[in-house]
Motif scaffolding. Structure first.
Motif, short mmCIF file in Angstrom:
data_model
loop_
_atom_site.label_atom_id
_atom_site.label_comp_id
_atom_site.label_asym_id
_atom_site.label_seq_id
_atom_site.Cartn_x
_atom_site.Cartn_y
_atom_site.Cartn_z
N PRO A 68 -3.45 35.32 26.79
CA PRO A 68 -2.99 35.92 25.41
C PRO A 68 -2.44 37.18 25.49
CG PRO A 68 -5.14 34.42 25.48
CD PRO A 68 -4.57 34.79 26.99
N GLU A 70 -1.59 40.95 24.18
CA GLU A 70 -2.10 41.99 23.59
C GLU A 70 -0.91 42.68 22.82
OE1 GLU A 70 -1.63 43.40 27.63
OE2 GLU A 70 -2.85 42.08 26.92
N ASN A 72 0.86 41.08 20.70
CA ASN A 72 0.75 40.20 19.81
C ASN A 72 2.11 40.29 18.70
OD1 ASN A 72 -1.20 38.98 18.81
ND2 ASN A 72 -2.13 40.25 17.43
N SER A 74 4.83 39.01 16.62
CA SER A 74 4.76 37.69 15.54
C SER A 74 5.54 36.66 15.87
CB SER A 74 4.82 38.36 14.37
OG SER A 74 6.31 38.80 13.96
N ALA A 79 1.22 35.38 21.75
CA ALA A 79 0.44 36.34 20.85
C ALA A 79 -1.07 36.18 21.00
CB ALA A 79 1.20 36.44 19.69
N ALA A 80 -1.82 37.27 21.20
CA ALA A 80 -3.20 37.01 21.02
C ALA A 80 -3.74 36.47 19.94
CB ALA A 80 -3.92 38.45 21.36
N ASP A 81 -3.19 36.40 18.73
CA ASP A 81 -3.41 36.11 17.51
C ASP A 81 -3.17 34.67 17.23
OD1 ASP A 81 -4.61 38.25 16.66
OD2 ASP A 81 -3.16 38.85 15.19
N PHE A 82 -2.32 34.02 18.12
CA PHE A 82 -1.71 32.73 18.04
C PHE A 82 -2.07 31.62 19.04
CE2 PHE A 82 1.99 35.40 16.20
CZ PHE A 82 1.36 35.32 14.98
N THR A 83 -2.62 32.35 20.17
CA THR A 83 -2.95 31.22 21.03
C THR A 83 -4.52 31.20 21.59
OG1 THR A 83 -2.05 30.36 23.36
CG2 THR A 83 -2.43 33.01 23.07
N GLN A 84 -4.70 30.28 22.31
CA GLN A 84 -6.06 30.00 22.79
C GLN A 84 -6.03 29.68 24.35
OE1 GLN A 84 -8.95 29.73 20.65
NE2 GLN A 84 -7.42 30.48 19.25
#
Length: 178
Positions: A68, A70, A72, A74, A79-84
């Protein structure tokens, strides 16, 4: 109706003329979803096909490391906000095998070696050396990493990188739907 000045600049370019800085700024100032932007992209496609005799090139990419990110961005699935995803890094044998698989036919024009926005430079340079040692044809190797200093890019060049792909995030998050 397309703006007359934009139409003139596009015509100048398609007729083989050189576009000046103020003309380029005018083209870049067009709204991304406007008729002008559509005409600019169409002219670019036409010129590219004309100048390359409609030939293409083939690229591949090896993700040296993934986690992920950092930064980020879009637009990016890392992006850290979109992946696990879990953090992974290819070992030398996996890099060597992937390079041979991509380049063994001799048809690959360029191979990107990708890392995240932050990465270990020495580990990345080692990956470049492994890839260079396992090329199966006349393939160019390109760097695909985050923002990097000139000195680090010079080290990459010394290790065998032929070019750099880098995405500059223009206006991200301000006036774009991304």
């Amino acid at each position: 109706m397309i703006d007359g000045d934009i139409k003139r600049i596009i015509g100048k370019a398609t007729d083989g003329g050189r576009i000046g800085k103020s003309e380029l700024v005018a083209l870049l100032s067009c709204n991304d979803t406007s008729e002008e932007a559509f005409a600019i992209r169409a002219a670019g496609g036409y010129l590219m096909r004309q100048r390359t005799q409609n030939a293409g090139v083939v690229f591949g990419q090896i993700g040296i490391e993934m986690h992920p990110c950092e930064a980020n961005c879009s637009f990016c699935s890392f992006a850290a906000d979109f992946t696990q995803m879990s953090a992974t890094r290819l070992d030398d044998e996996a890099i060597a095998e992937s390079t041979r698989n991509f380049t063994g036919s001799g048809d690959l024009y360029g191979l990107w070696l990708m890392a995240m926005a932050t990465y270990d430079l020495e580990a990345y340079l080692d990956a470049v050396r492994v890839a260079k040692a396992n090329l199966g044809g006349p393939t160019n190797i390109y760097s695909n990493v985050g923002d990097t200093s000139r000195e680090d890019f010079e080290a990459m060049k010394a290790a065998g990188i032929d070019g750099v792909y880098h995405c500059w995030r223009l206006r991200e998050g301000t006036d774009t739907p991304f």
